[in-house]
Scaffold this active site. Structure first.
Site, mmCIF file in Angstrom:
data_model
loop_
_atom_site.group_PDB
_atom_site.id
_atom_site.type_symbol
_atom_site.label_atom_id
_atom_site.label_comp_id
_atom_site.label_asym_id
_atom_site.label_seq_id
_atom_site.Cartn_x
_atom_site.Cartn_y
_atom_site.Cartn_z
ATOM 1 N N HIS A 182 -8.543 34.233 -8.171
ATOM 2 C CA HIS A 182 -9.860 33.597 -8.140
ATOM 3 C C HIS A 182 -10.393 33.476 -9.563
ATOM 4 O O HIS A 182 -10.228 34.399 -10.356
ATOM 5 C CB HIS A 182 -10.820 34.429 -7.299
ATOM 6 C CG HIS A 182 -12.243 33.942 -7.349
ATOM 7 N ND1 HIS A 182 -12.679 32.888 -6.576
ATOM 8 C CD2 HIS A 182 -13.315 34.346 -8.099
ATOM 9 C CE1 HIS A 182 -13.974 32.678 -6.838
ATOM 10 N NE2 HIS A 182 -14.370 33.552 -7.752
ATOM 11 N N GLY B 84 0.812 -1.217 0.000
ATOM 12 C CA GLY B 84 0.000 0.000 0.000
ATOM 13 C C GLY B 84 0.838 1.256 0.000
ATOM 14 O O GLY B 84 0.469 2.256 0.622
#
Length: 576
Positions: A553, A290
């Site tokens: 933004h 993993g």
């Protein structure tokens, strides 16, 4: 009249190109669409097609030489056609001017001769940096330029993942986004072909950079026959002895095959290299391990439709990552249909009509069996130093991992080591590259040190995850007082557009000054965003300095400012 063939401008920043190879010879017929030559610029290599028809009358810029964009590199016309009296002398009248590489040769030492063993992301970067500083550089590479990263690691894995992500987005999000697709399927042969094409382009680009920087490359395998003396067994069967002012060992790492009974005997058990070159998409796969490699490939194949089962011997995955970030990632992977079995070490691998059967024992002591077409063994890598004969060279190491200091020096003066073959540092391509620059600069008379504190860890699973600096678990282990600021991707407009707002940004600071100690991200563009965290740690920035920096933004970068605001419990777009 003869037609001029010009050096193309292949990008906005391209100013010149190096002819790697002429695909046609003088006097040879050329058709429109034929590849005329290959050109290298920066880290890319491209084939240039001819849009004219005729005979290649004259090559003005031979292979290995550099020409400015839009300058004449050849002439095409009809057989026997004149190309003018001044063409032959054109290069003498207008010599090519090589641009500065923004590096000055060392003023502290004479010209150095440097031998680099390994042409991966550590070795080739060290070679280029040393050449920039005026050194004579020879690189010994036994397999291929670019190393594991460009050929069978970072780049091909990310190419596979990109194809998988695109397929999954269209399949599962297309309708919601207004994209209706019918007959959607995976052409796995083309997926692999695209991966190979990307790797070839990049490795060809490295070869072009070697020519540009006059770096000599020897195809072969090097080993010490005495301190600071190497014997190279060349690919053509010949041998050559090499000595230099300095040697850089950059041999990287190779996949580790654990001593699991039945593993080597089963052809359906593959490593990461095998997983990147399958001829067909398997219906099922067991992933043993993993870690980064296992989870990245698990995500790719799961997105393509392969049934994935991940088996891990310990209680958690990705131990180098912040635990909270890993939990978000695992939750997404479970939603993809990936099954996880933790604390479930493998006992053996047996033959199966399906391909292979993996026998495990869980933490309760019960025996479990998992059958699949393929079993991917991804439990780690070991240093690729066995053939170097380090003892003969007097180089100190621990089971093949070479001891170095922060200048990348070994115990033998003049011998350096970088990348995955050294002990005590992260095994990442970008750390190897940084180490390569440090070693080259120290050899050439400068003073440089390797600092791993700003080296990010990136995991290209779904969604991406990245971290730099201290995790929350590390702070607790050190007994440190710290503050945490978090911001969910679900409150960010751009993240909502990109992946539905799945993910999180987490910032860790000290209490007194709110200096950034760690930044951890899971979500869209995480592996790109983490550079801001690395820079913040490097500059000893505070949460307030991130806050006072205006973030554009709509972008995912706004989440980083909001997480910094949350450190002070004043985030704008969430409840603090």
């Amino acid at each position: 009249m003869a037609i001029e063939i010009l050096m193309p401008k292949l990008g906005l920043t391209m100013t010149e190109g190096t002819i790697e190879e002429w695909k046609k010879k003088e006097g040879e017929a050329v058709k429109a669409g034929d590849v005329l030559f290959s050109v290298a610029t920066d880290k890319l290599s491209s084939d240039v097609e001819c849009d004219k028809e005729g005979v290649l009358l004259k090559i003005v810029c031979p292979a290995g030489e550099t020409a400015p964009c839009k300058s004449v590199v050849a002439y095409i016309g009809q057989a026997g056609e004149s190309i003018g009296e001044n063409v032959a002398a054109e290069k003498e009248e207008a010599p090519l001017k090589k641009e500065s590489l923004s590096s000055e040769p060392s003023q502290k030492s004479d010209k150095k001769s440097i031998i680099i063993v390994g042409g991966g992301p550590g070795g080739y970067v060290a070679a280029i940096r040393a050449a920039q500083l005026g050194a004579e550089v020879t690189v010994v590479e036994k397999e291929y330029l670019g190393g594991t990263c460009l050929n069978i690691g970072c780049i091909p894995t990310k190419s596979l993942l990109h194809s998988a992500e695109l397929y999954e987005q269209i399949k599962h999000q297309g309708k919601e986004l207004g994209i209706n697709a019918t007959g959607l399927s995976v052409d796995f042969t083309q997926v692999i072909a695209h991966k190979d094409a990307i790797s070839k382009q990049l490795t060809s680009g490295v070869a072009g950079l070697f020519k540009l920087n006059k770096i000599k490359k020897i195809d072969g395998e090097a080993s010490f026959i005495a301190p600071k003396t190497l014997l190279v067994k060349k690919a053509d069967g010949k041998e050559e002895q090499l000595k230099g002012d300095a040697i850089i060992l950059a041999t990287g790492s190779i996949n580790f095959a654990p001593p699991i009974p039945g593993l080597k005997e089963n052809p359906n058990c593959i490593d990461s290299t095998g997983a990147l070159s399958l001829e067909a998409l398997p219906k099922s796969m067991v992933v043993i391990g993993g870690g980064v490699i296992g989870l990245e490939l698990a995500c790719a194949y799961a997105a393509f439709g392969t049934k994935i089962t991940v088996i891990e011997a310990v209680a958690h995955m990705l131990p180098m990552m912040d635990r909270e970030i890993t939990e978000v990632s695992v939750g997404h992977m479970k939603n993809m249909g990936i099954d996880f079995h933790l604390e479930c070490p493998v006992q053996a691998i047996e033959p199966s009509p399906f391909g292979a059967k993996v026998i495990c024992k869980n933490k309760e002591g019960n025996t479990l069996a998992f059958e699949a077409e393929k079993v991917l063994v991804a439990i780690g890598r070991r240093p690729n130093t066995a053939s170097l004969e380090l003892e003969v060279g007097g180089v100190h190491h621990d089971n093949g991992r070479i001891f170095v200091n922060t200048k990348m020096e070994t115990n033998v003066p003049g011998v350096y080591a970088i990348g995955d073959c050294v002990k005590g540092y992260a095994q990442l391509a970008h750390t190897a590259s940084a180490m390569g620059e440090v070693a080259a600069e120290n050899i050439c008379g400068h003073t440089a040190y390797y600092e791993e504190g700003t080296s990010p860890t990136c995991v290209y699973m779904m969604p991406e995850a990245a971290g730099v600096g201290l995790t929350e678990e590390a702070c607790k282990e050190k007994g440190m007082e710290y503050k945490v600021g978090k911001f969910p991707m679900s409150a960010n407009g751009k993240a909502l557009i990109l992946n539905g707002g799945e993910g999180l940004v987490k910032i860790i600071t000290d209490v007194k000054h709110e200096e950034i100690l760690g930044m951890h991200i899971v979500g869209p563009r995480a592996t790109d965003l983490i550079a801001e965290g690395a820079l913040a740690i490097r500059l000893e920035a505070t949460a307030e300095e991130l806050i006072s920096t205006i973030h554009s933004h709509p972008t995912v970068t706004e989440t980083m400012r909001e997480a910094a605001l949350n450190v002070e419990k004043r985030a704008i777009h969430m409840k603090n």
